[in-house]
Design an enzyme around this catalytic site. Sequence first.
Site, PDB file in Angstrom:
ATOM      1  N   GLU A 240       0.886  -1.169   0.000  1.00  9.96           N
ATOM      2  CA  GLU A 240       0.000   0.000   0.000  1.00  9.96           C
ATOM      3  C   GLU A 240       0.917   1.211   0.000  1.00  9.96           C
ATOM      4  O   GLU A 240       1.464   1.593   1.030  1.00  9.96           O
ATOM      5  CB  GLU A 240      -0.916  -0.027   1.225  1.00  9.96           C
ATOM      6  CG  GLU A 240      -2.165   0.823   1.068  1.00  9.96           C
ATOM      7  CD  GLU A 240      -1.883   2.302   1.189  1.00  9.96           C
ATOM      8  OE1 GLU A 240      -1.898   2.996   0.140  1.00  9.96           O
ATOM      9  OE2 GLU A 240      -1.627   2.765   2.299  1.00  9.96           O
TER      10      GLU A 240
ATOM     11  N   CYS B  29      -1.923   9.020   2.689  1.00  7.78           N
ATOM     12  CA  CYS B  29      -1.735   8.453   1.349  1.00  7.78           C
ATOM     13  C   CYS B  29      -2.927   8.776   0.470  1.00  7.78           C
ATOM     14  O   CYS B  29      -2.815   8.777  -0.764  1.00  7.78           O
ATOM     15  CB  CYS B  29      -1.486   6.952   1.416  1.00  7.78           C
ATOM     16  SG  CYS B  29      -2.687   6.052   2.407  1.00  7.78           S
TER      17      CYS B  29
END
Length: 520
Positions: free
Chosen positions: A271, A305
């Site tokens: 990720e 993110c």
Amino acid sequence: MNTTTLNPDIVDMLHALGIKEKNPVIHTGTETWHASDRPYVGIRSAADGQILGSVQMADAEKYDMVIETAQKAFAIWKDVPAPQRGEIVRQIGDALRQYKEPLGRLVSLEMGKILQEGLGEVQEMIDICDFAVGQSRQLYGLTMQSERKHHRMFEQWHPLGVVGIISAFNFPVAVWAWNAMIAAVCGNVTVWKPSEKTPLTALACFRIISDVLKANDLPEGVFNLVVGDREVGQLMAADRRVALVSATGSTRMGKSVAETVAKRLGRSLLELGGNNAIIISRHARMELVVPAVVFGAVGTCGQRCTSTRRLIIDEAIYDDFVSKLVKAYGSLRERIGHPLDAQTLIGPLVDTDATANMQASLASVQAEGGKLLFGGEVLEGEGYETGTYVVPAIVEAENHYETVQRETFAPILYLLKYSSLEEAVQIHNDVPQGLSSAIFTDNMRESEYFLSHLGSDCGIANVNIGTSGAEIGGAFGGEKETGGGRESGSDAWRAYMRRQTNTVNWSDELPLAQGIKFDF
């Protein structure tokens, strides 16, 4: 611990969470160890630079000690029925509820996100525990129809073994919980390497869960922690004893982990970076758009993110929208400050390296032709002595600029124009990353186009909500240089298990598949 300059409330909080002047380097659930030959490194608060505690960085010997303990625990833990494993996770969730306020405060102090976000992060941990408890009774297989008479064909799922978790500073505890709680109900044991920038929150988590593990007489090694730097991450990626490495962080880091794990044909769950955009249609409701953009772009000081990095705006409303946006940003100047202050909406960047990266990106995008419309300054004076408090920036730019194409982990928002929805989607997808995306529109055709195979190429695509703030019930992750991994909800549990196809012959004969005859 030298507490002469720390607020007494903070001292009490650290004490409640088990944070000391000198903290252990490894934790195997209830037992801890220090390293005899490693120096202690002071961990400073992102909020004010004060030292909250000190840690050591593990070496290969301590890392091996943890892995060996985890392997022994796996032999026991995988044989515990999944619902019983879920009961342990339920108790961990209850323990986190009891410590939500102090742990949330420590997240804010160590990492720098505002208190509401620190508390929200701990709530994510609690939520994933609740989710995992239910998941423990739903590790479903499938039954398929066999072409052979009186045969049963089905598939089932088994634990992998030792799961390594490498987490980043921006969500110092939630990402561990996403991985560890789902992995645990699946029958795995976990070894966590937190960011070296935020190890104290990790140690606090183990202080919280250790009572649960002890009360249930679990073996050492079901949940493990190794405080370390890049060396430990490299050891984990190269270690054949680690069945799966789940890594959250930069694309550069992820590529290194993926390459190392692939060389041993191991599994990785990545990720990584995002370059998230919102398309703003002329059919959008501005009362929804502006708050979503502001939170997405400046929340966590642009260090999620899923932070909004790019706005792709219909040229018909561009000037009017930009005016509204700049006005909204202007109202935030007085809300930049210490993350524990209730009035603060924007805390600091994590360290001065992040500040330097932001300034470098602002310089490079302007050199490419971008126009700085607002912000970008590094604040100075009382309360801003760390050099990490910045004013969020708005920049008019072009999508092809090299600076726009890469992720800068800071509150910089690039404004781009479009004339047709097809062009907007083309601009949206024309970056290396593919994590989160959104469109604001009340036009059904536009929203359906965006969500279709013709639209967003991201792992997350939203309509009339922003790019950040994903719920734990959905699978979280993205495409392209975001890594392709999925964590948290939906069927993400399958990444932590191995699939096995089974065929049972309950007939009196031995027919071969495809009707093959093999008589002798």
